[in-house]
Design a protein around this motif. Sequence first.
Motif, PDB file in Angstrom:
ATOM      1  N   TYR A 107       9.340 -15.563   1.416  1.00 39.23           N
ATOM      2  CA  TYR A 107       8.353 -16.751   1.584  1.00 39.23           C
ATOM      3  C   TYR A 107       8.499 -17.680   0.395  1.00 39.23           C
ATOM      4  N   ALA A 108       9.768 -17.885  -0.193  1.00 45.62           N
ATOM      5  CA  ALA A 108       9.830 -18.605  -1.466  1.00 45.62           C
ATOM      6  C   ALA A 108       9.368 -20.044  -1.147  1.00 45.62           C
ATOM      7  N   GLY A 109       8.304 -20.442  -2.254  1.00 53.74           N
ATOM      8  CA  GLY A 109       7.595 -21.900  -1.903  1.00 53.74           C
ATOM      9  C   GLY A 109       6.659 -22.090  -1.249  1.00 53.74           C
ATOM     10  N   GLN A 110       6.288 -20.920  -0.423  1.00 54.49           N
ATOM     11  CA  GLN A 110       5.244 -21.285   0.485  1.00 54.49           C
ATOM     12  C   GLN A 110       3.796 -20.586  -0.069  1.00 54.49           C
ATOM     13  N   VAL A 111       3.762 -19.504  -1.097  1.00 54.36           N
ATOM     14  CA  VAL A 111       2.575 -19.016  -1.526  1.00 54.36           C
ATOM     15  C   VAL A 111       2.656 -19.343  -3.163  1.00 54.36           C
ATOM     16  N   LEU A 112       1.528 -18.955  -3.546  1.00 56.90           N
ATOM     17  CA  LEU A 112       1.264 -19.246  -5.015  1.00 56.90           C
ATOM     18  C   LEU A 112       0.801 -17.672  -5.524  1.00 56.90           C
ATOM     19  N   ASP A 113       1.095 -17.581  -6.734  1.00 55.96           N
ATOM     20  CA  ASP A 113       0.666 -16.362  -7.430  1.00 55.96           C
ATOM     21  C   ASP A 113      -0.738 -15.875  -7.101  1.00 55.96           C
ATOM     22  N   ASP A 114      -1.582 -17.018  -7.126  1.00 49.97           N
ATOM     23  CA  ASP A 114      -3.038 -16.721  -6.820  1.00 49.97           C
ATOM     24  C   ASP A 114      -3.440 -16.491  -5.541  1.00 49.97           C
ATOM     25  N   ASP A 115      -2.352 -16.490  -4.542  1.00 50.43           N
ATOM     26  CA  ASP A 115      -2.784 -16.182  -3.276  1.00 50.43           C
ATOM     27  C   ASP A 115      -2.591 -14.945  -2.539  1.00 50.43           C
ATOM     28  N   ILE A 116      -2.268 -13.986  -3.614  1.00 46.66           N
ATOM     29  CA  ILE A 116      -2.005 -12.707  -3.334  1.00 46.66           C
ATOM     30  C   ILE A 116      -2.811 -11.720  -3.537  1.00 46.66           C
ATOM     31  N   VAL A 117      -3.225 -10.939  -2.780  1.00 45.18           N
ATOM     32  CA  VAL A 117      -3.942  -9.651  -3.074  1.00 45.18           C
ATOM     33  C   VAL A 117      -3.170  -8.543  -2.879  1.00 45.18           C
ATOM     34  N   VAL A 118      -3.176  -7.451  -4.109  1.00 42.78           N
ATOM     35  CA  VAL A 118      -2.178  -6.355  -4.132  1.00 42.78           C
ATOM     36  C   VAL A 118      -3.021  -5.014  -4.134  1.00 42.78           C
ATOM     37  N   ILE A 119      -2.764  -4.031  -3.285  1.00 44.62           N
ATOM     38  CA  ILE A 119      -3.416  -2.801  -3.424  1.00 44.62           C
ATOM     39  C   ILE A 119      -2.380  -1.917  -3.856  1.00 44.62           C
ATOM     40  N   MET A 120      -2.635  -1.677  -5.191  1.00 39.83           N
ATOM     41  CA  MET A 120      -1.477  -0.829  -6.096  1.00 39.83           C
ATOM     42  C   MET A 120      -1.369   0.503  -5.606  1.00 39.83           C
ATOM     43  N   ASP A 121      -2.395   1.254  -5.657  1.00 34.78           N
ATOM     44  CA  ASP A 121      -2.422   2.796  -5.430  1.00 34.78           C
ATOM     45  C   ASP A 121      -3.803   3.218  -4.705  1.00 34.78           C
TER      46      ASP A 121
ATOM     47  N   THR B 212       0.772  -1.294  -0.182  1.00 34.44           N
ATOM     48  CA  THR B 212      -0.075   0.047  -0.014  1.00 34.44           C
ATOM     49  C   THR B 212       0.859   1.126   0.104  1.00 34.44           C
ATOM     50  N   LEU B 213       0.292   2.403  -0.730  1.00 35.55           N
ATOM     51  CA  LEU B 213       0.914   3.440  -0.651  1.00 35.55           C
ATOM     52  C   LEU B 213      -0.240   4.655  -0.092  1.00 35.55           C
ATOM     53  N   GLY B 214      -0.391   4.617   1.167  1.00 41.05           N
ATOM     54  CA  GLY B 214      -1.299   5.761   1.786  1.00 41.05           C
ATOM     55  C   GLY B 214      -2.838   4.861   1.703  1.00 41.05           C
ATOM     56  N   SER B 215      -3.821   5.628   1.352  1.00 40.83           N
ATOM     57  CA  SER B 215      -5.256   5.040   1.258  1.00 40.83           C
ATOM     58  C   SER B 215      -5.570   4.122   2.329  1.00 40.83           C
ATOM     59  N   ALA B 216      -5.732   4.583   3.588  1.00 40.91           N
ATOM     60  CA  ALA B 216      -6.116   3.657   4.590  1.00 40.91           C
ATOM     61  C   ALA B 216      -7.278   3.271   4.273  1.00 40.91           C
ATOM     62  N   ASP B 217      -8.351   3.753   3.760  1.00 39.43           N
ATOM     63  CA  ASP B 217      -9.502   3.302   3.537  1.00 39.43           C
ATOM     64  C   ASP B 217      -9.540   2.010   2.821  1.00 39.43           C
TER      65      ASP B 217
ATOM     66  N   ASP C 116       7.055   8.958   0.350  1.00 45.02           N
ATOM     67  CA  ASP C 116       7.582   9.715  -0.979  1.00 45.02           C
ATOM     68  C   ASP C 116       7.853   8.992  -2.147  1.00 45.02           C
ATOM     69  N   THR C 117       7.363   7.522  -1.961  1.00 43.87           N
ATOM     70  CA  THR C 117       7.324   6.964  -3.395  1.00 43.87           C
ATOM     71  C   THR C 117       6.793   7.281  -4.464  1.00 43.87           C
ATOM     72  N   HIS C 118       7.379   7.434  -5.525  1.00 43.67           N
ATOM     73  CA  HIS C 118       6.674   7.827  -6.879  1.00 43.67           C
ATOM     74  C   HIS C 118       6.730   7.012  -8.138  1.00 43.67           C
ATOM     75  N   ASP C 119       7.778   5.964  -7.939  1.00 44.27           N
ATOM     76  CA  ASP C 119       8.163   5.037  -8.845  1.00 44.27           C
ATOM     77  C   ASP C 119       7.038   3.729  -8.920  1.00 44.27           C
ATOM     78  N   ALA C 120       6.446   3.532  -9.658  1.00 48.80           N
ATOM     79  CA  ALA C 120       5.382   2.553  -9.795  1.00 48.80           C
ATOM     80  C   ALA C 120       6.094   1.161  -9.595  1.00 48.80           C
ATOM     81  N   ARG C 121       7.363   1.095  -9.952  1.00 48.59           N
ATOM     82  CA  ARG C 121       8.002  -0.128  -9.883  1.00 48.59           C
ATOM     83  C   ARG C 121       8.239  -0.579  -8.420  1.00 48.59           C
ATOM     84  N   ALA C 122       8.041   0.368  -7.631  1.00 52.50           N
ATOM     85  CA  ALA C 122       8.236   0.026  -5.979  1.00 52.50           C
ATOM     86  C   ALA C 122       7.431  -0.901  -5.619  1.00 52.50           C
ATOM     87  N   HIS C 123       6.195  -0.951  -6.012  1.00 52.17           N
ATOM     88  CA  HIS C 123       5.083  -1.954  -5.829  1.00 52.17           C
ATOM     89  C   HIS C 123       5.808  -3.240  -6.330  1.00 52.17           C
ATOM     90  N   GLY C 124       5.895  -3.509  -7.325  1.00 48.28           N
ATOM     91  CA  GLY C 124       6.546  -4.642  -7.878  1.00 48.28           C
ATOM     92  C   GLY C 124       8.049  -5.165  -7.054  1.00 48.28           C
TER      93      GLY C 124
END
Length: 90
Positions: free
Chosen positions: A57-71, A8-13, A39-47
């Motif tokens: 957590y290598a090997g413990q989670v799958l791609d489809d187990d992740i929820v990402v709040i991007m902005d 997350t980058l802000g947006s507590a709601d 002060d993050t302004h680079d979208a690559r910071a999320h990735g």
Amino acid sequence: MMHFVIVTLGSADLVALALSSIRRYAPTSMIDLVPLPADTHDARAHGAAIDLWRSTYAGQVLDDDIVVIMDPDAVLLSAQWSCEVTHAFA
């Protein structure tokens, strides 16, 4: 058990919305919050944050187990989460 990471980058709601959704529909899930510096302004910071988290957590989670709040105006839910929610309301 599903494992979620929220970057997350802000947006507590939106963080609160995502957390309440996960806790309601997947109450036994693990949730990790990864706040980015204000002060993050680079979208690559999320990735980069996701990659760093996944390497921890290598090997413990799958791609489809992740929820990402991007902005502050988007919540991206994985395909697996969509299936879980659809199944919960069926």
